[in-house]
Design an enzyme around this catalytic site. Structure first.
Site, PDB file in Angstrom:
ATOM      1  N   HIS A 169       0.862  -1.186   0.000  1.00  0.00           N
ATOM      2  CA  HIS A 169       0.000   0.000   0.000  1.00  0.00           C
ATOM      3  C   HIS A 169       0.893   1.229   0.000  1.00  0.00           C
ATOM      4  O   HIS A 169       1.957   1.237   0.618  1.00  0.00           O
ATOM      5  CB  HIS A 169      -0.890   0.010   1.255  1.00  0.00           C
ATOM      6  CG  HIS A 169      -2.062   0.919   1.130  1.00  0.00           C
ATOM      7  ND1 HIS A 169      -1.970   2.267   1.350  1.00  0.00           N
ATOM      8  CD2 HIS A 169      -3.347   0.678   0.768  1.00  0.00           C
ATOM      9  CE1 HIS A 169      -3.159   2.818   1.158  1.00  0.00           C
ATOM     10  NE2 HIS A 169      -4.002   1.884   0.797  1.00  0.00           N
TER      11      HIS A 169
ATOM     12  N   ASP B 243      -7.974  -5.205  -0.057  1.00  0.00           N
ATOM     13  CA  ASP B 243      -8.476  -6.061  -1.141  1.00  0.00           C
ATOM     14  C   ASP B 243      -8.155  -7.531  -0.956  1.00  0.00           C
ATOM     15  O   ASP B 243      -8.665  -8.371  -1.699  1.00  0.00           O
ATOM     16  CB  ASP B 243      -7.878  -5.580  -2.476  1.00  0.00           C
ATOM     17  CG  ASP B 243      -8.409  -4.210  -2.834  1.00  0.00           C
ATOM     18  OD1 ASP B 243      -7.615  -3.254  -2.838  1.00  0.00           O
ATOM     19  OD2 ASP B 243      -9.635  -4.105  -3.048  1.00  0.00           O
TER      20      ASP B 243
END
Ligand code: SDX
Length: 433
Positions: free
Chosen positions: A310, A368
């Site tokens: 991320h 996700d």
């Protein structure tokens, strides 16, 4: 915003030129250097492709501490909101900065409920797509086309018209998403039911068939609500920055949100949940995990471990933790706790978290990684995963768009560049080239 008297001075070591710029301090998080005078007074631009060190705006909506794995909406931690809040409470919080009291919540929910239906012509528009069109293509097209139905209500400088557009977008996204799904499987559209909650209504529009009664599942509705809450907003991510940039030109809100949907579609962003499922299905079994980890670490291989890493979180994504718990709960309730993909995902997560490469680069599972496993267990095809992300993120997009549109100091977004092309030269006729 609490500005401080602090400043920074930049010196060009070649020319000796200097410029002193103010440091601005927010409520929490890193200070920012206000560089708005930099070019005028120092003759330079800053250079930050991907905006890894750039604050594009000031905002009150969401705070992320990537080092600590903290995500707050209006100051409330995401795990508390996911556990205790209805999605429409979070929509209200993102838009107005406070959780609604009972009367405010009832009024807001009623407003959203009253706008869940779509103009019938939009159903005809949707039927112009091929049946095998990706549902995200339908979302981009139909949401953008909403502009054609509210042309007398698009004055973005009118707070009431901005409020109505925000209500319409939050209200209609589930209806459009469910229609996009029904269209691909050749089933009739199911109209919204005003007696249901936001999550229940969406599940019914998606999975009910006219031939038999539809029974709402409290477990699935709770899981759907939690997934919507966890995906509602996330500071200035790629799709939200797209919404702000598109909105800064004073484009209408439906076109702006359609732009956000387009950006979210990418597998590096919201499309990752679909990509995670495809990756797990490709890995297939635990004994192939090492092979894929090798590929993920190989600079010459474009393969990335989807659902990992991320831009901001260099610690656990707090949403991934909640989704992992939710996955266990939903799979157990559905009697598929031993789903091989879930077992494979947990094994992959454990091996990756113990791997030096992932430790050194601070690559943890993100939002996700587990969402797709829950959505698959709930009956959604992988092609709908990013659509659900878009339904939820519309809450954040409209809140960020409203915050920007209501800022009287707002200017059109227009970044500059470092030019590395040709110097001026004269045109050469074709027969001389
Ligand atoms: C979302 O911004 C948001 O807030 C997004 C989001 C939201 O709610 O809006 O949180 C939603 O988009 C989550 C992210 C979903 N995407 C994926 O899961 C795709 C896989 N992840 C990567 O593509 C990547 O981690 C990104 C895009 C998420 C972040 O990329 P960055 O910040 O640009 O980091 P990077 O690509 O520069 O990576 C840093 C290093 C690189 O190695 P070096 O060049 O330094 O040697 O880490 C490596 C990368 O190669 N790396 C990975 C990796 N992610 C980063 N290596 C293997 N697998 C990965 N997944």
């Amino acid at each position: 915003m609490n500005n401080t008297a602090d400043t920074v001075t930049i010196t060009n070591n070649n020319s000796g030129d200097t410029v002193t710029l103010p440091l601005m301090r927010g409520t929490k998080g890193p200070d920012v250097i206000d560089i708005r005078r930099l070019y005028a007074e120092f003759g330079c631009f800053t250079y930050d492709p991907g905006f890894t060190s750039t604050a594009s705006c000031d905002s009150k909506i969401t705070y992320i501490d990537g080092g600590e794995g903290v995500l707050l909406h209006g100051g409330y931690p995401i795990d508390q909101l996911a556990e205790k809040a209805d999605f429409l409470e979070v929509c209200y919080l993102l838009l107005f900065g406070e959780l609604p009291n009972a009367e405010e919540f009832s009024r807001y929910s009623e407003s959203v409920t009253r706008h869940t239906m779509l103009h019938d012509q939009l159903a005809s528009l949707l039927k112009g797509f091929r049946r095998d069109a990706h549902p995200m293509a339908v979302m981009v097209g139909v949401v953008g086309a909403l502009s054609a139905f509210y042309h007398d209500k698009l004055d973005i400088f009118d707070p009431e018209q901005r409020r109505m557009a925000s209500i319409r977008l939050v209200a209609k996204m589930p209806t459009i998403a469910a229609m996009a799904y029904k269209y691909t499987i050749g089933q009739p559209f199911v109209h919204p039911s005003n007696s249901l909650s936001y999550a229940e209504n969406f599940l019914r529009m998606t999975f009910a068939v006219p031939a038999e009664p539809y029974i709402n599942s409290p477990v699935l509705s709770r899981a759907m609500n939690r997934i919507f809450v966890l995906h509602a907003d996330h500071e200035q991510n790629a799709s939200t920055s797209t919404v702000r940039l598109a909105g800064s030109s004073q484009a209408n809100p439906y076109a702006v949100i359609s732009a956000g949907i387009s950006s979210l579609w990418g597998p590096a962003h919201g499309g990752a949940n679909e990509a995670v499922l495809k990756m797990l299905e490709e890995i297939g079994s635990k004994d192939r995990i090492e092979e894929f980890l090798r590929r993920a670490k190989d600079k010459n291989d474009p393969f990335r471990l989807m659902g990992f890493g991320h831009r901001v979180y260099k610690n656990h994504d707090p949403r991934a933790r909640v989704l992992k718990e939710s996955a266990e709960e939903v799979l157990t309730e559905l009697g598929v706790r031993d789903d091989p993909l879930f077992a494979l995902a947990m094994e992959l997560e454990q091996i990756a978290l113990d791997d030096d490469y992932f430790i050194e680069k601070k690559l943890f599972p993100n939002v996700d990684f587990y969402s797709g496993i829950i959505l698959k267990a709930m009956g959604f095809p992988t092609s709908m995963f990013t659509v659900l992300f878009a339904v939820a993120r519309t809450a954040g997009w409209v809140a960020q768009w409203n915050e920007m549109s209501g800022d009287t100091g707002q200017k059109i977004g227009r970044p500059r560049q470092l030019y590395v092309g040709e110097l001026q030269r004269n045109f050469v006729p074709l027969d001389a080239r």
